[in-house]
Enzyme design. Structure first.
Site, PDB file in Angstrom:
ATOM      1  N   ARG A   1       0.815  -1.323  -0.248  1.00 49.70           N
ATOM      2  CA  ARG A   1       0.120   0.293  -0.099  1.00 49.70           C
ATOM      3  C   ARG A   1       0.564   1.262  -0.003  1.00 49.70           C
ATOM      4  NH1 ARG A   1      -4.043  -1.166  -0.701  1.00 49.70           N
ATOM      5  NH2 ARG A   1      -5.511  -1.950   1.301  1.00 49.70           N
TER       6      ARG A   1
ATOM      7  N   ARG B   1      -2.690  15.052  14.543  1.00 48.61           N
ATOM      8  CA  ARG B   1      -3.831  15.612  16.211  1.00 48.61           C
ATOM      9  C   ARG B   1      -2.105  15.301  17.327  1.00 48.61           C
ATOM     10  NH1 ARG B   1      -8.675  13.459  19.573  1.00 48.61           N
ATOM     11  NH2 ARG B   1      -8.414  11.908  18.311  1.00 48.61           N
TER      12      ARG B   1
ATOM     13  N   GLU C   1     -14.159  19.607  23.800  1.00 48.44           N
ATOM     14  CA  GLU C   1     -14.609  19.125  24.516  1.00 48.44           C
ATOM     15  C   GLU C   1     -14.401  18.675  25.765  1.00 48.44           C
ATOM     16  OE1 GLU C   1     -12.513  15.606  23.067  1.00 48.44           O
ATOM     17  OE2 GLU C   1      -9.637  16.530  23.351  1.00 48.44           O
TER      18      GLU C   1
ATOM     19  N   GLY D   1     -17.497  16.757  20.403  1.00 46.59           N
ATOM     20  CA  GLY D   1     -17.018  15.390  20.935  1.00 46.59           C
ATOM     21  C   GLY D   1     -18.139  14.727  21.871  1.00 46.59           C
ATOM     22  N   PHE D   2     -19.151  13.994  21.939  1.00 50.63           N
ATOM     23  CA  PHE D   2     -20.080  13.555  23.272  1.00 50.63           C
ATOM     24  C   PHE D   2     -18.987  12.698  24.310  1.00 50.63           C
ATOM     25  CE2 PHE D   2     -22.447   9.723  24.579  1.00 50.63           C
ATOM     26  CZ  PHE D   2     -23.174  10.006  25.474  1.00 50.63           C
ATOM     27  N   LEU D   3     -18.500  12.179  23.893  1.00 48.79           N
ATOM     28  CA  LEU D   3     -17.164  11.114  25.061  1.00 48.79           C
ATOM     29  C   LEU D   3     -16.750  11.870  25.863  1.00 48.79           C
ATOM     30  CD1 LEU D   3     -16.951   8.062  22.584  1.00 48.79           C
ATOM     31  CD2 LEU D   3     -18.514   8.068  23.998  1.00 48.79           C
ATOM     32  N   ASP D   4     -15.884  12.289  25.294  1.00 46.08           N
ATOM     33  CA  ASP D   4     -14.618  13.142  25.491  1.00 46.08           C
ATOM     34  C   ASP D   4     -15.723  14.076  26.722  1.00 46.08           C
ATOM     35  OD1 ASP D   4     -12.109  12.382  26.245  1.00 46.08           O
ATOM     36  OD2 ASP D   4     -11.855  12.644  24.536  1.00 46.08           O
TER      37      ASP D   4
ATOM     38  N   ASP E   1     -11.499   4.092  21.263  1.00 48.76           N
ATOM     39  CA  ASP E   1     -10.445   4.412  21.519  1.00 48.76           C
ATOM     40  C   ASP E   1     -10.686   5.089  23.348  1.00 48.76           C
ATOM     41  OD1 ASP E   1     -11.806   6.804  22.348  1.00 48.76           O
ATOM     42  OD2 ASP E   1     -11.042   7.312  20.054  1.00 48.76           O
TER      43      ASP E   1
END
Length: 727
Positions: A315, A342, A434, A459-462, A633
Site C-alpha cells: 500500500r 492531532r 471537548e 465530541g460526546f464521549l470526552d 478509543d
C-alpha cells in the site's frame, strides 16, 4: 534501556535523536543545533506556564467540588452557580464580537464540506488507507455493507451475486437522480452518456432507452471527463466530485444499460492522522514510530507491505486524478485526503526527552516540534506528492481547558515557527471543544487563536467524561444511555455551531461533529448521520473509508453552506443548559438495573484496556456486551470509567459490586478474544493481569485522576507490561 544523547541541555533518547538527525531534518534547512536549542527554549520558557495552568485545573476542580458539597448534592440555583463560576474564573468575559482572520487555508477545510476520517498514525496501513480515502467506490460501499439487506436472494457471501449487484446499481442510480437529476427521465433509463461540442467547450448529453435525448437539469454540474479503458464523466455537486465510470467490456459494465461499471465519490476530503487518543505511544520507541509514519505521509514515501488472501500487497499513497475540463484544459484533482495531525494535550509528559533537571518534558511540546518539522518536507516540496497547497501545517489540539490553555497552544506554535524558521501562522490549529470549560468559554478560546484557527468540533464521549468529572461532587449521574437525551448535550452541540458561525468560521474553517462508532452498522449510519450536515457541520467523523464514501451522500443531499446561512440568525443555545449536569435526582434504580449498568461499563473498559495495555493497540473495533463491534478509543474509556467512579462515590453501588462485575466481564472479554493468539487471559489470576489492574486503576482512582483522564493509568500500566515481558 536506550542510550541518551545530551544536546542543548536536554537528554534525548538515542532512537529519537537519530530519527530527527538522519530522517526528519535532511532537506528542511534546519540544523540539528537549531532544532534542539529551539526545543530547549520552548521547554524552559513555556514549561512553567504549562505547569501553572495544570495546577489551575486542579484548583478550579477543588473549588467546584466544594461548592457542590455545600449545596447538599443538589443542582442548586443555576444563577448562583453561574455567578460562582465567574467568581472563581471558570467563566470569563467573552468580549466583543470578532471574526477569525485565518489565511492560507486549503479548500478542503475552508469551503468543502464532507466526511472526515480519524486514524492512528502509528498503524501505517490504516494511515495509508485513510489518506487514500479521498475517493471511494459507491458500488463497493453498497455491495459490502448492510445498507443493502440480504433478503430476496441479495446475499453478499460467496462470489459475485448478480442479484445484489443489480440492487447496487439501482441504489447508485437513485443517488445520481437525487444529486444530478436529468431534465427528463432517470439515470436508470440512460442508454448512453455522450459528449458534444468541440474540444474547447464540451457538454454532456444522455440518450435514453426510449430514444429521446436529455441533459442534466443543471448542466454546470458537468465539469470534466477522462478517456482510458472506457469513458469517465466528472460531475460536481455541493463542492464534491462524482465520477461515473463507463466501460461496456467490464464485468459489471456489461450488465448495465449505460455501461456504467462504477460510481466513484469524493469522500474523505480531510483526515486527522492521530498521535493522541487512538494510539498507544508511551515511550521514545513508540513516539519515534508515530513520527516516522507522519514523516512518510508528508514526503510521500510511506509504504506498507502485507499479506491479503495469500498474496503480498504493498500500500502506498495514491497519485492525483487527471481529467480534461469542459473548456479543454487539463484538470488535476487531489488524489488524497488533506491531512491534519492531532498532537497530544497539555497534561502528559514523555521520557523521550528529559530537561536539564532530569524531568520529563511535556509530550505536546515534543509533538509540536517534531510533527511540524516532518511537515516541512511537504511545505518545501521534498517529496513526490503534496499535502497542503496553501502552505500550511494543520495541528488538531485536544483537551484544552479554557482560553488560557488555548493561548498557551498559540504561544507554543509561535515558538515552533520561530525555532524552525517558518512564517507566522504557518501552523494552523484545530480546537477540540471537548472539555466543559472550553465549551462555556468557546468564543474567548477562539479569540486566542483567531489568526490560525481552522477547526472546532464537538465530541460526546470526552465531553461527557469531563462533565461527569467536573460535577463529580454534585451527585450521582444518570445511567449512561439516559445522559445522551439530556438538554445539555443538544445545547452543547448547537452552541458549538452558533459560536462558530458568529466568529465567521464559515468559508474559513471547519465546524465538526463527532464519530459514528459502529463500523459494521452502515445502514443505521446512512439513516441517521445526515443530521450532522443538517445541523450546520461542515465535517463529521467516520470510522472507515467505506463509511466516508457512504457519509458523502449526505453532503450531496444537504448544502451545508445554505444551512449555515440559515442558522446565522437563530438565537444562541442556552449556556444555562450547558452548565446543568445530568444528575439522577431520584435514585430509584433496581439492583438488576445497577448490575446491568456496571456490566455494560466494565465490559467496555476491559475490552478496550486489555488491548491497549498488553498489545499496544490504541484504537480498534471492540465487541461490546452485546457482541456488537464498536470503534473504541480513550474517549469511550473515559466516560465509562468516570461513570462507574461517580456511582461509587455516591453510593449507587459498592466496591464489592464493582469488583464482582469486573470479574464477570473479564470472563466475557476473555471469551470474546479466544481466537486471538496474542491475547492473554485476565481470568482467573486477576492480580497478575496488568490489564485488569489498569481497569481497576481507572475506576477506583477515577475521582482523583486529573480531569478524569485515562492516560496516566494507561501509560503507567503499559510501561509496566512492556518491562514485564522484556525482562
Amino acid at each position: 534501556m536506550n542510550q541518551r544523547v545530551l544536546v542543548s541541555g536536554l537528554s534525548v533518547d538515542e532512537t529519537l535523536h537519530k530519527f530527527i538527525g538522519e530522517e526528519a531534518i535532511p532537506g528542511t534547512g534546519v540544523s540539528e543545533d537549531r532544532f534542539w536549542s529551539g526545543m530547549a527554549e520552548i521547554v524552559n520558557t513555556l514549561g512553567p506556564v504549562n505547569r501553572q495552568l495544570l495546577a489551575k485545573r486542579d484548583e478550579l476542580q477543588e473549588k467546584i467540588g466544594n461548592w457542590h458539597k455545600e449545596q447538599g448534592n443538589k443542582l442548586g440555583d443555576p444563577q448562583a452557580y453561574r455567578a460562582f463560576l465567574k467568581e472563581i474564573g471558570y467563566l470569563v468575559d467573552q468580549g466583543d464580537d470578532f471574526a477569525i482572520a485565518t489565511t492560507n487555508v486549503d479548500e478542503e477545510i475552508a469551503t468543502i464540506a464532507g466526511p472526515q476520517l480519524v486514524v492512528p498514525v502509528s498503524n501505517a496501513r490504516f494511515a495509508l488507507n485513510a489518506a487514500n480515502a479521498r475517493w471511494g467506490s459507491l458500488f463497493d460501499a453498497f455491495y459490502g455493507t448492510d445498507v443493502i439487506d440480504e433478503s430476496g436472494g441479495k446475499e453478499k457471501s460467496g462470489g459475485y451475486n448478480p442479484v445484489r449487484g443489480a440492487e447496487v446499481v439501482a441504489r447508485s442510480q437513485a443517488f445520481l437522480d437525487e444529486a444530478f437529476p436529468l431534465l427528463s427521465g432517470k439515470h436508470s433509463e440512460v442508454k448512453n452518456y455522450f459528449l458534444t461540442g468541440d474540444s474547447a467547450s464540451r457538454a454532456l448529453l444522455m440518450e435514453l432507452e426510449s430514444g429521446d435525448t436529455t441533459k442534466l437539469q443543471q448542466p454546470e454540474k458537468f465539469v470534466g471527463f477522462s478517456i482510458g479503458a472506457g469513458q469517465n464523466i466528472l460531475l460536481k455537486n455541493n463542492g464534491l466530485h462524482v465520477e461515473i465510470q463507463i466501460d461496456r467490456d467490464h464485468p459489471v459494465g456489461k450488465t448495465t444499460l449505460s455501461g456504467v461499471k462504477d460510481v466513484i465519490l469524493e469522500a474523505a476530503v480531510s483526515t486527522i492522522q492521530d498521535c493522541e487518543d487512538s494510539v498507544a505511544a508511551v515511550d521514545a520507541e513508540d513516539k519515534t514510530l508515530v513520527y516516522r509514519n507522519w514523516l512518510g505521509l508528508m514526503n510521500g514515501n510511506l509504504q506498507e507491505t502485507f499479506d491479503k488472501n495469500g498474496h503480498s500487497m504493498t500500500r502506498k499513497l495514491n497519485a492525483d486524478r487527471q481529467f480534461t475540463a469542459v473548456n479543454g484544459e487539463p484538470l488535476s484533482l487531489h488524489g488524497r485526503s488533506l491531512l491534519l495531525v492531532r498532537n497530544v494535550g497539555h497534561l502528559m509528559t514523555t521520557d523521550a526527552v528529559l530537561d536539564s533537571e532530569g524531568n520529563e518534558i511535556p509530550e505536546g511540546f515534543l509533538d509540536a516540534m517534531v510533527t511540524v518539522l516532518c511537515a516541512m518536507h511537504d511545505l518545501k516540496g521534498l517529496g513526490t506528492l503534496g499535502n497542503s497547497r496553501a502552505g500550511s501545517v494543520y495541528i488538531v489540539k485536544p483537551k484544552m481547558h479554557g482560553p488560557e490553555e488555548v493561548a498557551l497552544t498559540n504561544g507554543l506554535f509561535r515558538a515552533v515557527e520561530n525555532a524552525l524558521g517558518l512564517e507566522r501562522n504557518t501552523i494552523k490549529v484545530g480546537v477540540m471543544d471537548e472539555e466543559r470549560r472550553t465549551t462555556a468559554n468557546l468564543k474567548a478560546c477562539i479569540r486566542e487563536v483567531k489568526e490560525r484557527l481552522v477547526f472546532i468540533n464537538t465530541g460526546f464521549l470526552d465531553r461527557t467524561g469531563d462533565e461527569i468529572h467536573t460535577s463529580m461532587e454534585a451527585g450521582a449521574m444518570l445511567p449512561k444511555e439516559t445522559i445522551k437525551a439530556q438538554s445539555w448535550i443538544s445545547a452543547y452541540e448547537d452552541w458549538n455551531v452558533d459560536v462558530g458561525i458568529r466568529c465567521d468560521l464559515v468559508g474559513r474553517a471547519q465546524i465538526g461533529k463527532g464519530m459514528w462508532p459502529k463500523p459494521d452498522e452502515m445502514a443505521q449510519m446512512v439513516a441517521t448521520k445526515g443530521r450532522h450536515p443538517k445541523a450546520g457541520a461542515s465535517c463529521a467523523w467516520v470510522p472507515s473509508p467505506t463509511a466516508a464514501t457512504l457519509h458523502a451522500i449526505h453532503y450531496h443531499q444537504t448544502s451545508v453552506a445554505s444551512v449555515q446561512a440559515a442558522l446565522a440568525d437563530r438565537a444562541m443555545a442556552s449556556l444555562e443548559d450547558i452548565l446543568t449536569p445530568p444528575l439522577m435526582l431520584d435514585s430509584n434504580l433496581t439492583e438488576e438495573q445497577i448490575r446491568a449498568e456496571l456490566d455494560n461499563n466494565n465490559q467496555g473498559i476491559l475490552g478496550y484496556v486489555v488491548r491497549w495495555v498488553e498489545q499496544g493497540i490504541g484504537c480498534s473495533k471492540v465487541l461490546d456486551i452485546n457482541h456488537v463491534g464498536l470503534m473504541e478509543d480513550r474517549a469511550t474509556l473515559r466516560i465509562s470509567s468516570q461513570h462507574v467512579a461517580n456511582w461509587l462515590r455516591h453510593g449507587i453501588c459498592t466496591k464489592e459490586q464493582v469488583m464482582a462485575s469486573l470479574h464477570r466481564m473479564a470472563e466475557v472479554v476473555d471469551g470474546q478474544n479466544a481466537g486471538d493468539p496474542a491475547y492473554r487471559n485476565m481470568c482467573p489470576d486477576f492480580d497478575s493481569s496488568v490489564a485488569f489492574q489498569a481497569a481497576c486503576d481507572l475506576i477506583f482512582k477515577g475521582c482523583t485522576t486529573p480531569s478524569g483522564y485515562t492516560e496516566p493509568a494507561l501509560h503507567a500500566r503499559r510501561r509496566e507490561f512492556k518491562a514485564k515481558v522484556s525482562s
